[in-house]
Write a protein that holds these residues in place. Structure first.
Motif, PDB file in Angstrom:
ATOM      1  N   ALA A   3       0.766  -1.350   0.010  1.00 27.42           N
ATOM      2  CA  ALA A   3       0.187   0.057   0.172  1.00 27.42           C
ATOM      3  C   ALA A   3       0.879   1.280  -0.159  1.00 27.42           C
ATOM      4  N   PHE A   4       0.567   2.063  -1.039  1.00 32.05           N
ATOM      5  CA  PHE A   4       1.268   3.561  -1.019  1.00 32.05           C
ATOM      6  C   PHE A   4       0.479   4.627  -0.359  1.00 32.05           C
ATOM      7  N   LEU A   5       0.857   5.331   0.526  1.00 31.11           N
ATOM      8  CA  LEU A   5       0.007   6.116   1.282  1.00 31.11           C
ATOM      9  C   LEU A   5       0.693   7.492   1.055  1.00 31.11           C
ATOM     10  N   ASP A   6       0.327   8.307   0.374  1.00 27.64           N
ATOM     11  CA  ASP A   6       0.990   9.623   0.064  1.00 27.64           C
ATOM     12  C   ASP A   6       0.363  10.619   1.113  1.00 27.64           C
ATOM     13  N   GLU A   7       1.026  10.942   1.895  1.00 26.86           N
ATOM     14  CA  GLU A   7       0.584  12.311   2.862  1.00 26.86           C
ATOM     15  C   GLU A   7      -0.852  11.929   3.436  1.00 26.86           C
ATOM     16  N   PRO A   8      -1.010  10.727   3.938  1.00 24.28           N
ATOM     17  CA  PRO A   8      -2.485  10.418   4.350  1.00 24.28           C
ATOM     18  C   PRO A   8      -3.360  11.060   5.313  1.00 24.28           C
ATOM     19  N   THR A   9      -2.526  11.918   6.183  1.00 27.94           N
ATOM     20  CA  THR A   9      -3.124  12.575   7.163  1.00 27.94           C
ATOM     21  C   THR A   9      -3.174  14.083   7.146  1.00 27.94           C
ATOM     22  N   THR A  10      -2.719  14.701   5.901  1.00 26.32           N
ATOM     23  CA  THR A  10      -2.496  16.073   5.923  1.00 26.32           C
ATOM     24  C   THR A  10      -3.623  16.889   5.986  1.00 26.32           C
ATOM     25  N   GLY A  11      -3.754  17.697   6.730  1.00 31.81           N
ATOM     26  CA  GLY A  11      -5.062  18.491   6.934  1.00 31.81           C
ATOM     27  C   GLY A  11      -5.917  17.954   7.787  1.00 31.81           C
ATOM     28  N   LEU A  12      -5.498  16.800   8.582  1.00 32.13           N
ATOM     29  CA  LEU A  12      -6.571  16.229   9.558  1.00 32.13           C
ATOM     30  C   LEU A  12      -6.149  16.825  11.110  1.00 32.13           C
ATOM     31  N   ASP A  13      -7.366  16.872  11.731  1.00 27.32           N
ATOM     32  CA  ASP A  13      -7.142  17.372  13.114  1.00 27.32           C
ATOM     33  C   ASP A  13      -6.569  15.909  13.858  1.00 27.32           C
ATOM     34  N   PRO A  14      -6.090  16.244  15.128  1.00 26.27           N
ATOM     35  CA  PRO A  14      -5.316  15.257  15.813  1.00 26.27           C
ATOM     36  C   PRO A  14      -6.097  13.922  16.077  1.00 26.27           C
ATOM     37  N   GLN A  15      -7.445  14.223  16.288  1.00 24.75           N
ATOM     38  CA  GLN A  15      -8.084  12.985  16.568  1.00 24.75           C
ATOM     39  C   GLN A  15      -8.362  11.781  15.360  1.00 24.75           C
ATOM     40  N   ALA A  16      -8.554  12.582  14.283  1.00 26.70           N
ATOM     41  CA  ALA A  16      -8.873  11.996  12.860  1.00 26.70           C
ATOM     42  C   ALA A  16      -7.296  11.491  12.452  1.00 26.70           C
ATOM     43  N   ARG A  17      -6.189  12.249  12.699  1.00 20.62           N
ATOM     44  CA  ARG A  17      -4.951  11.751  12.468  1.00 20.62           C
ATOM     45  C   ARG A  17      -4.637  10.268  13.173  1.00 20.62           C
ATOM     46  N   VAL A  18      -5.153  10.215  14.600  1.00 22.71           N
ATOM     47  CA  VAL A  18      -4.870   8.923  15.314  1.00 22.71           C
ATOM     48  C   VAL A  18      -5.685   7.902  14.852  1.00 22.71           C
ATOM     49  N   ALA A  19      -6.696   8.206  14.482  1.00 21.15           N
ATOM     50  CA  ALA A  19      -7.645   7.342  13.904  1.00 21.15           C
ATOM     51  C   ALA A  19      -7.210   6.672  12.709  1.00 21.15           C
ATOM     52  N   VAL A  20      -6.359   7.496  11.800  1.00 23.56           N
ATOM     53  CA  VAL A  20      -5.817   6.992  10.522  1.00 23.56           C
ATOM     54  C   VAL A  20      -4.551   6.179  10.819  1.00 23.56           C
ATOM     55  N   TRP A  21      -3.900   6.688  11.768  1.00 22.04           N
ATOM     56  CA  TRP A  21      -2.569   5.839  12.154  1.00 22.04           C
ATOM     57  C   TRP A  21      -2.957   4.452  12.777  1.00 22.04           C
ATOM     58  N   GLU A  22      -3.931   4.290  13.410  1.00 26.22           N
ATOM     59  CA  GLU A  22      -4.346   2.837  13.668  1.00 26.22           C
ATOM     60  C   GLU A  22      -4.922   2.121  12.511  1.00 26.22           C
ATOM     61  N   LEU A  23      -5.454   2.761  11.629  1.00 27.60           N
ATOM     62  CA  LEU A  23      -5.733   1.971  10.356  1.00 27.60           C
ATOM     63  C   LEU A  23      -4.579   1.590   9.678  1.00 27.60           C
ATOM     64  N   ILE A  24      -3.647   2.327   9.576  1.00 25.50           N
ATOM     65  CA  ILE A  24      -2.442   1.889   8.878  1.00 25.50           C
ATOM     66  C   ILE A  24      -1.398   0.935   9.977  1.00 25.50           C
ATOM     67  N   ASN A  25      -1.531   1.129  11.121  1.00 28.44           N
ATOM     68  CA  ASN A  25      -1.069   0.026  12.004  1.00 28.44           C
ATOM     69  C   ASN A  25      -1.761  -1.214  11.647  1.00 28.44           C
ATOM     70  N   GLY A  26      -2.893  -1.269  11.518  1.00 25.57           N
ATOM     71  CA  GLY A  26      -3.892  -2.278  11.103  1.00 25.57           C
ATOM     72  C   GLY A  26      -3.301  -3.121   9.946  1.00 25.57           C
ATOM     73  N   LEU A  27      -3.110  -2.005   8.755  1.00 28.19           N
ATOM     74  CA  LEU A  27      -2.489  -2.736   7.509  1.00 28.19           C
ATOM     75  C   LEU A  27      -1.199  -3.423   7.771  1.00 28.19           C
ATOM     76  N   ARG A  28      -0.359  -2.733   8.514  1.00 28.38           N
ATOM     77  CA  ARG A  28       0.928  -3.480   9.031  1.00 28.38           C
ATOM     78  C   ARG A  28       0.850  -4.917   9.615  1.00 28.38           C
ATOM     79  N   ALA A  29      -0.451  -4.789  10.456  1.00 29.81           N
ATOM     80  CA  ALA A  29      -0.498  -6.234  11.041  1.00 29.81           C
ATOM     81  C   ALA A  29      -1.051  -7.114  10.083  1.00 29.81           C
ATOM     82  N   GLU A  30      -1.924  -6.766   9.174  1.00 31.81           N
ATOM     83  CA  GLU A  30      -2.240  -7.722   8.137  1.00 31.81           C
ATOM     84  C   GLU A  30      -1.049  -8.343   7.389  1.00 31.81           C
ATOM     85  N   GLY A  31       0.126  -7.654   7.428  1.00 31.92           N
ATOM     86  CA  GLY A  31       1.184  -8.002   6.811  1.00 31.92           C
ATOM     87  C   GLY A  31       1.221  -7.211   5.314  1.00 31.92           C
ATOM     88  N   LEU A  32       0.806  -6.078   5.159  1.00 32.89           N
ATOM     89  CA  LEU A  32       1.093  -5.397   4.133  1.00 32.89           C
ATOM     90  C   LEU A  32       2.187  -4.800   4.019  1.00 32.89           C
TER      91      LEU A  32
END
Lengths: 269, 313
Positions: free
Chosen positions: B167-196
């Motif tokens: 997965a290529f994620l090009d600046e996936p959290t630019t312009g987000l508020d801190p809460q939304a950024r953390v939510a996206v971080w969790e999703l990215i961590n989930g992708l890593r955990a899936e083995g991507l």
């Protein structure tokens, strides 16, 4: 890579499918123009202006203007709908809606997106032409028009081919116009000259240079070919000329479109 | 250039790019970049504006053709096995590129169709993604009605709708508020955990530090440093950062002294930031025994300042 082969790839058909799905959701509004336009044209020009004109001479035989006009409208619909869709529609999807960029980050390549646009423009134009046929049939039922009706379904593949080649012209301008503010240029530079020098709405005057120029105009041959078929039931050389010119146009323009659009979309020559 | 550090999780390389070169508009933008990313790894691609991050990324996901070099995605050469390579990668671009004609669910369905899946598999996958990305309440809304955070969620969900390996994620959290950024971080961590294998570009240094297993720092189209964040910082910035108040008496002389010894102080608002290695710090302490200052480990912000300073030189 062969620029023509992607026309047959499933990816190009996936793009065509996307456009079809969007169109079908708005079918009730999308169908109005192809129904109303020929209706208005036939009423305003065929009936209204036709009464003033009376009869005109085509291929040495007199005929009323309504009959002259009907095949011309069919040809003009293929030309105009395809050009409009591949210019306005494609430009908006490419530039404003960013749907091209979304598609290009999937298993689709630019060749598929471009062919998808061309196939969609041709499909839509052919569907509009089919609707025009229904309108013409309505005039036939009202004893206003007598055509060789059996030929109507037979001419659809030629209309599709013509529309496909006209879409290649539209995509060329999609690739080169600097902004949407310049959209009137292709209409001024292409639509009007091709439309006027085509014998779709009126017979070409007997001017040698104009007659010579029209021989290179696929729309002229399409209109004349359809006229011969639908009015006289005769397949004339115009049909072959139209098909040949359309194939030439496609063969010449598609590689150019691909190269220019690659530069425009990717900033990469 | 620092030697790339070997990633920690075996040899399951899903992205391998070697010798990438690209010129755009007659200018060499990328000049011989090598990079790898393995299954279950997040590779952070960093660098100042114009470093070549987006061009590198665009080459890796097939948007641009490299002038030279080779890219392999899950073992498939992007140039010669384009379809298979593209099937194995997913992309979340910097800008939202939704299909505005479709709803949230419709966007996922339509994007999925561009991979020609079996219809029932696609629909089942979309149900899972809608649930996992918290998009359920908005599934039948148009994407433009979503908040910035949910738009990004949809973009990432769309990028992985076909079960890619990279997965290529090009600046996936630019312009987000801190809460939304953390939510996206969790999703990215989930992708890593899936083995991507996840390749991430970001301007947020905290994000790069928290999410990335390894960093690749680009500068002027080349790899400037690579490895884990501490190694990269050591290579580029130094071991310590000294903070001096710009308003304090005598600071100007201290800065001159530091410059005369080859340091490159950078002023940020009311403070001077000076990166020093251990001998440099020892010399500084010895030379200015009465000076008030703060010493802290370098951060990725210091890295950016150091790169910007190198660019100016």
């Amino acid at each position: 890579m062969n620029p023509y082969l992607p026309a047959f790839a499933w990816q190009s058909h996936a793009v065509l499918g996307r456009h079809l799905r969007v169109h079908l959701r708005n079918w009730y509004t999308a169908t109005l123009p192809p129904v109303c336009e020929p209706l208005i044209m036939l009423l305003a020009f065929g009936v209204g202006l036709g009464r003033q004109i009376g009869t005109l001479t085509w291929n040495g035989a007199p005929m009323d203007y309504m009959h002259y006009l009907a095949p011309g409208i069919l040809a003009y619909t293929a030309f105009m709908s395809s050009f409009f869709q591949s210019l306005f529609g494609a430009y908006i999807r490419m530039h404003f809606q960013k749907s091209w960029e979304g598609q290009l980050t999937t298993q689709l390549r630019l060749e598929h997106v471009v062919w998808g646009e061309a196939l969609w423009a041709a499909t839509l134009a052919t569907a509009y032409a089919a609707i025009v046929c229904l309108v013409l049939a309505g005039f036939g039922l009202a004893d206003q028009l007598a055509l060789h009706w059996a030929w109507l379904p037979v001419v659809m593949p030629l209309i599709f081919l013509a529309a496909l080649s006209f879409s290649a012209i539209g995509l060329y301008f999609t690739a080169i116009i600097p902004s949407i503010d310049h959209m009137s240029l292709p209409f001024f530079l292409v639509i009007m000259p091709i439309g006027f020098a085509s014998s779709t709405y009126f017979p070409l005057p007997d001017v040698p240079w104009l007659t010579a120029t029209a021989q290179l105009n696929p729309l002229h041959h399409l209109a004349e070919g359809l006229r011969g078929l639908l009015l006289n039931g005769q397949a004339t050389w115009h049909l072959a000329a139209s098909g040949g010119l359309c194939l030439l146009l496609l063969a010449a323009l598609i590689p150019v479109d691909m190269r220019l659009l690659r530069k425009r979309v990717f900033g990469d020559g | 250039m620092a030697a790339p550090t070997a990633p920690r999780n075996g040899d399951n390389v899903l992205l391998s790019a070697t010798g990438l070169v690209k010129s755009l508009g007659g200018k060499r933008v990328v000049e011989g970049i090598d990079m790898t990313c393995r299954a279950g790894e997040v590779l952070g691609l960093l660098g100042p504006n114009g470093a070549g991050k987006t061009t590198t990324l665009r080459m890796c996901y097939g948007f641009l053709r490299p002038d030279a070099g080779q890219i392999r995605i899950a073992g498939h050469d992007l140039a010669t096995e384009g379809d298979a390579a593209r099937r194995a990668l997913g992309v979340c671009t910097q800008d939202d590129t939704f299909d505005s004609e479709f709803t949230v669910r419709g966007n996922l369905v339509q994007t999925g169709r561009y991979y020609r899946p079996r219809q029932e598999d696609l629909l089942a996958r979309i149900d899972v993604l809608i649930e996992r990305f918290g998009l359920g309440p908005f599934a039948n809304q148009k994407p433009e009605t979503l908040s910035g955070g949910f738009k990004r969620r949809l973009m990432i969900a769309r990028a992985v709708v076909h079960n890619p390996r990279v997965a290529f994620l090009d600046e996936p959290t630019t312009g987000l508020d801190p809460q939304a950024r953390v939510a996206v971080w969790e999703l990215i961590n989930g992708l890593r955990a899936e083995g991507l294998a996840v390749v991430l570009t970001t301007h947020y240094m905290d994000e790069a530090e928290r999410l990335s297993d390894r960093l690749l720092v680009l500068q002027a189209g080349k790899v400037r440093a690579a490895g884990q964040s501490r190694e990269v910082l050591g290579d580029v910035v130094g071991e310590h950062v000294v903070l001096l108040s710009a308003q304090a008496d005598g600071t100007a002389q201290v800065i001159e002294w530091l410059r005369s010894r080859g340091a490159r102080p950078a002023q940020i608002l009311a403070d001077w930031h000076v990166a020093l290695d251990a001998p440099g710090l020892a010399a500084f302490v010895a030379a200015h025994p009465d000076l008030r200052y703060e010493v802290r480990p370098p951060t990725l912000d210091d890295l950016f300042l150091a790169l910007a300073s190198e660019d100016r030189r």
